[in-house]
Design an enzyme around this catalytic site. Structure first.
Site, mmCIF file in Angstrom:
data_model
loop_
_atom_site.group_PDB
_atom_site.id
_atom_site.type_symbol
_atom_site.label_atom_id
_atom_site.label_comp_id
_atom_site.label_asym_id
_atom_site.label_seq_id
_atom_site.Cartn_x
_atom_site.Cartn_y
_atom_site.Cartn_z
ATOM 1 N N LEU A 5 0.840 -1.207 0.000
ATOM 2 C CA LEU A 5 0.000 0.000 0.000
ATOM 3 C C LEU A 5 0.869 1.248 0.000
ATOM 4 O O LEU A 5 0.848 2.048 -0.933
ATOM 5 C CB LEU A 5 -0.923 -0.031 1.222
ATOM 6 C CG LEU A 5 -1.662 1.271 1.559
ATOM 7 C CD1 LEU A 5 -2.641 1.644 0.460
ATOM 8 C CD2 LEU A 5 -2.367 1.150 2.905
ATOM 9 N N ASP A 6 1.616 1.429 1.075
ATOM 10 C CA ASP A 6 2.512 2.563 1.261
ATOM 11 C C ASP A 6 3.753 2.045 1.964
ATOM 12 O O ASP A 6 3.740 1.914 3.187
ATOM 13 C CB ASP A 6 1.818 3.644 2.091
ATOM 14 C CG ASP A 6 2.732 4.801 2.478
ATOM 15 O OD1 ASP A 6 3.837 4.898 1.918
ATOM 16 O OD2 ASP A 6 2.341 5.583 3.365
ATOM 17 N N PRO A 7 4.764 1.655 1.192
ATOM 18 C CA PRO A 7 4.973 1.906 -0.234
ATOM 19 C C PRO A 7 4.317 0.857 -1.140
ATOM 20 O O PRO A 7 4.206 -0.298 -0.767
ATOM 21 C CB PRO A 7 6.494 1.833 -0.370
ATOM 22 C CG PRO A 7 6.896 0.807 0.674
ATOM 23 C CD PRO A 7 5.955 1.023 1.822
ATOM 24 N N ASP A 24 0.893 3.889 -3.520
ATOM 25 C CA ASP A 24 1.240 5.311 -3.567
ATOM 26 C C ASP A 24 2.211 5.614 -4.700
ATOM 27 O O ASP A 24 2.096 6.635 -5.385
ATOM 28 C CB ASP A 24 1.813 5.775 -2.228
ATOM 29 C CG ASP A 24 3.026 4.973 -1.779
ATOM 30 O OD1 ASP A 24 3.259 3.865 -2.302
ATOM 31 O OD2 ASP A 24 3.748 5.449 -0.882
#
Length: 385
Positions: free
Chosen positions: A131-133, A136
């Site tokens: 997700l993050d990273p 994004d």
């Protein structure tokens, strides 16, 4: 894939079954020829598979690095859901066995050190694919490509790029947070300095929470603060050389009121007492867990504003705002599905050997975003100018 890459065997070893393991594992059970789930004990692995509705679809295993290494064959894919410090030694075992490696974490120094050996061995090392990273990066590359096409790569311009992500309770509580991942990791991330660009100047926040600002998403006010080191992503995102950053920050979103609610926690963090902070992590985990009755919410907002002067402007934003269900948390969906997508592209031989991140080109970003949307990860794009 290049000629010197090790052909994928079709076997996937998913290592760890924590809070971020979700339907991505189910996807691989449909895609791979064989899946093995490695957990603390074989019984725990069986229980995790049953909870995910995957009993009989993957082979449970008791994890030790030696036990995994003994079962690795050339072309297998190891998916690490372990803490980041475990990735380096696990990658070393993969390189020795000529097995591919994937994780959702940032590239650590230990992984970076082993990347040349992995490349020489024909091994793909996929990182930052969660997700993050992860998502994004896909959003950022897509926005930059769209803005470049609209403004022109040779046009002098200034820009603001912000990327904020947070996992928060779907129903706010007094603490303004519930722990959907290891509390020690949450606290230690707050102790790490954050480097970013603000007002055209490189800035460092020694205590990231002190740089917390209000941040409005579709009329809802959150609190946002910088996280880790944003500056290296200026080069990784490949923005045009003639574009100068006014603001460039990658950070964390929290519910409005978080800064006040966490004041006692910050007071403890200021003392930098490792023993006390470890104890605090355990206390907070007991006080504010994400229970089966709770629903989490993931919000990821990536925005790019470009100003080329004379009224020539471009603005774009991706927004992902998902709430968990009884079957799967939003965090598990948003981490495990892009990671599984990356693994399918190791299996289908479309990723080269060596160190990779989820998104390194606009073309791959657009392709993966289409696939994630088809796979049920919902997000919206808004463009102006």
């Amino acid at each position: 894939m290049t000629d010197d890459a090790v052909p994928a065997s079709g076997t996937v070893h998913w290592v760890g079954a924590g809070l971020s393991t979700g339907s991505g594992l189910a996807k691989l059970c449909d895609t791979a020829a064989r899946v093995r789930l490695w957990h603390r004990t074989e019984e725990r692995a069986e229980e995790a598979l049953a909870a995910l509705g995957l009993a009989g679809r993957a082979e449970p295993r008791a994890y030790t690095r030696a036990a995994l290494a003994a079962e690795l064959a050339p072309g297998d894919v190891v998916v690490s859901m372990l803490p980041a410090p475990e990735h380096g030694p696990l990658l070393a075992a993969c390189v020795e066995a000529r097995a591919h490696f994937a994780c959702s974490s940032y590239v650590s120094d230990a992984v970076l050190e082993r990347a040349p050996a992995a490349r020489a061995a024909g091994v793909t090392v996929l990182t930052e694919a969660g997700l993050d990273p992860g998502i994004d990066h896909l959003f950022a590359h897509s926005l930059i490509a769209r803005a470049t096409a609209a403004i022109g790569p040779g046009t002098a311009a200034s820009y603001t790029l912000t990327s904020y992500c947070g996992g928060v309770p779907a129903v706010p509580n007094d603490f303004r947070y519930r722990f959907s991942w290891a509390p020690a990791g949450v606290l230690n991330a707050l102790r790490a300095p954050a480097r970013y660009i603000e007002d055209g100047t490189e800035t460092t926040a020694g205590r990231p929470w002190r740089a917390t600002r209000p941040y409005v998403v579709d009329g809802e006010t959150f609190e946002a603060y910088p996280n880790r080191d944003s500056v290296p992503f200026l080069a990784q995102y490949g923005l045009p050389a003639g574009w100068k950053p006014r603001t460039f920050v990658r950070g964390t979103l929290r519910l409005d009121g978080w800064l006040t609610a966490w004041a006692p926690v910050f007071a403890e963090l200021e003392r930098d007492d490792d023993v006390r902070i470890a104890a605090l992590a355990a206390e907070l985990a007991a006080l504010h867990p994400m229970t089966e009755a709770d629903r989490d919410r993931v919000v990821l907002a990536v925005t790019l504003d470009v100003d080329a002067g004379s009224g020539d402007r471009w603005s774009g934003r991706y927004l992902l705002d998902l709430t968990g269900t009884a079957e799967e948390s939003a965090m598990a969906r948003c981490v495990s599905r892009p990671l599984a997508l990356g693994v399918t592209h190791i299996l289908d031989a479309s990723l080269p050997p060596g160190l990779l991140r989820a998104a390194e080109t606009p073309e791959r970003s657009e392709s993966w975003l289409r696939e994630l949307a088809e796979d049920g990860v919902e997000f919206a794009l808004r463009v102006e100018g």
